[in-house]
Design a protein around this motif. Structure first.
Motif, short mmCIF file in Angstrom:
data_model
loop_
_atom_site.label_atom_id
_atom_site.label_comp_id
_atom_site.label_asym_id
_atom_site.label_seq_id
_atom_site.Cartn_x
_atom_site.Cartn_y
_atom_site.Cartn_z
N VAL A 1 35.03 0.91 9.96
CA VAL A 1 34.51 0.84 8.77
C VAL A 1 35.24 1.59 8.02
O VAL A 1 35.56 2.56 8.39
CB VAL A 1 32.92 0.96 8.51
N PRO A 2 35.58 1.15 6.56
CA PRO A 2 35.44 -0.29 6.11
C PRO A 2 36.63 -0.84 6.58
O PRO A 2 37.70 -0.91 6.67
CB PRO A 2 35.78 0.24 4.55
N ASP B 1 25.85 -9.93 6.13
CA ASP B 1 25.27 -8.74 5.59
C ASP B 1 24.95 -8.94 4.17
O ASP B 1 24.64 -7.66 3.24
CB ASP B 1 26.63 -7.93 5.31
N TYR C 1 33.45 -5.41 4.81
CA TYR C 1 32.39 -4.79 5.33
C TYR C 1 32.23 -3.62 5.10
O TYR C 1 33.27 -2.82 5.80
CB TYR C 1 32.42 -5.33 6.98
N THR C 2 31.23 -2.77 4.58
CA THR C 2 31.20 -1.35 4.47
C THR C 2 30.17 -0.63 5.29
O THR C 2 30.11 0.47 5.17
CB THR C 2 30.86 -0.99 3.02
N ASN C 3 29.48 -1.27 6.45
CA ASN C 3 28.58 -0.40 7.30
C ASN C 3 29.05 -1.09 8.58
O ASN C 3 29.49 -2.29 8.84
CB ASN C 3 27.37 -0.83 7.01
N PRO D 1 31.88 2.54 13.77
CA PRO D 1 31.99 3.56 12.79
C PRO D 1 32.99 4.41 12.86
O PRO D 1 33.76 4.33 14.10
CB PRO D 1 30.60 4.54 13.16
#
Length: 509
Positions: A302-303, A325, A338-340, A369
């Protein structure tokens, strides 16, 4: 023959414009019905489906009124994939023969073949045209007649004009529907041929197999109002059988009644009746699975920005992406960030002129992560006398790729496990900074290395002892004077608070 072909096309256009029972359109057929969704019930034996679909039809019913599609069918065994065929039409495989012109063709006769006799006479009549094709299937026969009736509507006499016979086509046991191939004959007295029309395309195997949706998925499409043909109904419809067949896709110009080239697409055909009028009903649901997609990359930290690519066939014209998402896109080839961290299920629904298909890929995208390094190190030895050679060992976690050491004496190193020489007395603070693609971290150890002086050197005192061995043992006592030793050139001074020293050399005799 060319003149007859043009006449046939003109007649076909008129017939098409007059048709009002089933309307075939090449525009996007999404929600010709507005339906209230209701769960589909499937019996335990998985061979019979019984369900009722409440349908809100704004075409022929008052606003808010309802009718139902009642399904009570046995589920046929069907293949999971079928061959795609191309149908080619030429003047050699289209015939339009008017043997007897009006008025005789439409005049009353003494008799015409019965419904039972009709297929026998029709097959005999087709011999002069090469016979019936091997994949022709008898569809229907009825007697076209005139009649006399009283003012109250009671029929007093019937006068047959002709017996009309129709054949349709089945390909590998699958019925062909749409603007399909067919044979129509009018039979007169003693089975004489009055009229014959034949449209029978040459089939070409495209070499492509396509997957088909299940009957349950087809019913869900029906429940959503997604049919190839639009059905205009004013009453409930009872569906009593279903088959997997082919629908003729092609000829988007409605004036082209018989397109020169078509593609045969799989479809589910629902057969039924209107109970009140007993009129027959056929509903077509597109059965081809055609949606597919790819993504690059599918894993990362991420991201993460991902490019999605539509890989569908069957020429979709509309797309709806669900990235898993909570976000969507209607672009054909979207780019999404995607940020998570997490696993994401992605789905794509695509539409073409016959219907839609959906492809869902579970846990298709994996986002990890960030894992920045955690700095740590050891030294061996951590203390000693000058000069002191120390080996430093990197103990950092999360895979650092860069190291910066500060040894506390004004020197540095950029390798993972350096060896450093301390040449001055003192306590030294050492630090290590590490980095990777996800971040950086530092570890500082205060007064971690101690460098001290070596211990002092002392002058030893020697006592001489002589032992003489004879018949009797005599041990002499030590002499009162020690043996003279040479002077040491080194003098070690130990102590604290010494400001100055004065050496006095005394020569002792």
């Amino acid at each position: 023959m060319r003149k007859e072909f043009k006449i046939l096309l003109s007649i076909g256009v008129v017939v098409l414009l007059c048709c009002a029972v089933l309307i075939i359109s090449t525009e996007e057929h999404v929600n010709p019905f507005k339906l209230n969704k209701k769960p589909i019930s499937v019996s335990n034996d998985q061979t019979t489906i019984r369900t009722m679909i409440p349908v809100k039809n704004d075409i022929n019913r008052k606003e808010g009124s309802m009718f139902n599609i009642i399904i009570n069918i046995s589920v046929p065994a069907v293949p999971q994939s079928v061959v795609l065929y191309k149908g080619i039409l030429s003047e050699e495989n289209i015939s339009h023969q008017i043997i007897y012109e009006s008025p005789y063709r439409h005049s009353t006769k003494n008799s015409t073949p019965s419904i039972t006799e009709a297929p026998i006479f029709a097959e005999a009549a087709m011999v002069q045209y090469g016979g019936l094709p091997p994949d022709a299937v008898f569809t229907s026969a009825f007697i076209h007649e005139a009649y006399s009736q009283k003012s109250n509507g009671e029929i007093t006499a019937r006068y047959p004009k002709s017996t009309q016979v129709a054949y349709s086509r089945e390909i590998n046991g699958m019925p062909l529907v749409g603007r399909s191939d067919g044979i129509s004959l009018d039979l007169g007295e003693n089975g004489e041929l009055l009229y014959m029309e034949k449209i029978w395309r040459t089939l070409e195997d495209t070499g492509t197999n396509v997957s088909v949706i299940s009957i349950q998925q087809a019913i869900e499409k029906l429940q959503n109002g997604e049919t190839i043909n639009q059905y205009q109904a004013a009453n409930d419809v009872e569906i009593n059988s279903v088959r997997l067949g082919y629908f003729e896709r092609g000829g988007t110009n409605l004036e082209e009644l018989y397109p020169r080239e078509i593609l045969l697409e799989p479809c589910w055909i629902f057969y039924g009746v209107q109970p009140q009028s007993q009129s027959k009903v056929k509903l077509y649901v597109y059965a081809r699975r055609f949606v597919n997609f790819t993504a690059t990359p599918t894993t990362g930290k991420v991201p993460l920005t991902i490019t999605f690519t539509d890989a569908s066939d069957a020429s979709p014209v509309k797309w709806n992406w669900d990235f898993g998402d909570g976000t969507n896109s209607t672009e054909r080839n979207p780019v999404h960030a995607y940020t998570n961290a997490g696993n994401y299920t992605v789905s794509l629904r695509g539409w073409n002129d016959l219907g839609s298909d959906t492809m869902e890929k579970t846990n298709f995208i994996t986002i990890s992560p960030k894992t920045p390094p955690i700095a740590n190190f050891t030294a061996d030895p951590a203390s000693g006398t000058v000069p002191l050679n120390v080996t430093f060992t990197d103990m950092s976690t999360n895979a650092p790729v860069n190291w910066t050491w500060d040894f506390g004496d004004g020197t540095n190193a950029m390798i993972q496990n350096p060896v450093h020489l301390y040449t001055s007395l003192g306590n030294y603070t050492v630090s290590l900074n590490v980095t990777n693609e996800d971040g950086a971290d530092s570890m500082i150890k205060t007064d971690y290395i101690t460098v001290s002086n070596p211990p002092p050197t002392t002058i030893p005192t020697t006592t001489a002892t002589t032992t003489v061995t004879t018949a009797t043992t005599v041990t002499t006592k030590p002499t009162t004077k020690p043996t003279r030793q040479p002077l040491s050139p080194l003098v070690a001074i130990c102590g604290f608070g010494i400001a100055s020293l004065v050496f006095v050399l005394i020569k002792k005799r």
